[in-house]
Enzyme design. Structure first.
Site, short mmCIF file in Angstrom:
data_model
loop_
_atom_site.label_atom_id
_atom_site.label_comp_id
_atom_site.label_asym_id
_atom_site.label_seq_id
_atom_site.Cartn_x
_atom_site.Cartn_y
_atom_site.Cartn_z
N SER A 1 -2.71 68.84 -94.38
CA SER A 1 -1.85 69.95 -93.90
C SER A 1 -0.44 69.49 -93.57
O SER A 1 0.25 70.13 -92.78
CB SER A 1 -2.48 70.64 -92.70
OG SER A 1 -3.77 71.15 -93.01
N ARG A 2 -0.01 68.39 -94.17
CA ARG A 2 1.34 67.85 -93.99
C ARG A 2 1.62 67.40 -92.55
O ARG A 2 2.77 67.22 -92.17
CB ARG A 2 2.41 68.86 -94.43
CG ARG A 2 2.33 69.26 -95.91
CD ARG A 2 2.49 68.02 -96.81
NE ARG A 2 2.59 68.35 -98.22
CZ ARG A 2 1.58 68.28 -99.08
NH1 ARG A 2 0.37 67.92 -98.67
NH2 ARG A 2 1.76 68.56 -100.35
#
Length: 215
Positions: free
Chosen positions: A189-190
């Protein structure tokens, strides 16, 4: 071409402060060995960013040849574009993109030439073809055909015959002496883990602060 949907999640166990060595060069050695063991293609390949007096950033890939607590060493023609830019502005940035391990290392620092002794030691270890290539190429200069380049190769081979190829006066090493090193570990999810070392004291007894950065 719309490539906005090209993405992947970076799956990894993450990175915590207690996993890091207090010395960034020791931490770099750990990650470098991890990259070698993982069979990352050319783990010593690094992007080198420079800028001359015009302030225009320039970027290329070079090969790291040596590192220790003093910095990161690579070799080039002293007449090349990057060499001129580093003479005008003796600062540089490096990037090691070990994406196979979901890792990157970013480095900023000042640039200095290595000693002639260091350059000679490394030059003597190069394959003969690479030694001849160093004599042949006026790096970054315009040439009208590859045939002229191959003609120069033949001339240099005749010149040195089977004897020792000496170190060219226009060829040698640079050392990037770091003042900032960031270790980046990709996460889903970065929400990546990033830790930045910053030098707090100059000289051989340099100390470092370590901060977690937001992704």
């Amino acid at each position: 071409m719309d490539i906005g949907d090209m993405r992947r999640d970076f799956e990894s166990d993450g990175l915590d402060r207690d996993q890091l060595d207090d010395n960034p060069m020791q931490q770099f050695q750990v990650w470098f060995e991890d990259a070698r063991k993982a069979d990352i293609l050319e783990p010593n390949a690094m992007s080198l960013a420079t800028a001359g007096n015009d302030g225009l950033p320039d970027l290329r890939t070079v090969l790291l040849k040596y590192f220790d607590d003093s910095g990161f060493v690579f070799y080039t023609n002293y007449g090349s574009r990057k060499a001129h830019e580093m003479e005008q502005n003796p600062k540089a940035a490096l990037l090691f993109p070990w994406l196979g391990l979901n890792r990157q290392v970013r480095i900023q620092g000042k640039v200095e030439k290595v000693s002639k002794t260091e350059s000679l030691r490394y030059f003597a270890s190069r394959p003969r073809g690479s030694q001849i290539g160093a004599w042949v190429s006026e790096q970054s200069k315009v040439i009208t055909s590859r045939g002229l380049l191959e003609q120069k190769v033949a001339e240099i081979k005749r010149k040195f015959n089977d004897g020792e190829v000496p170190l060219p006066s226009f060829w040698g090493g640079f050392r990037v002496v770091p003042h900032s090193i960031e270790f980046w570990q990709g996460r889903p999810s970065r929400l990546h883990d990033r830790f930045e070392y910053n030098q707090t004291e100059p000289g051989d007894g340099k100390l470092w602060t370590i901060d977690r950065l937001q992704p």
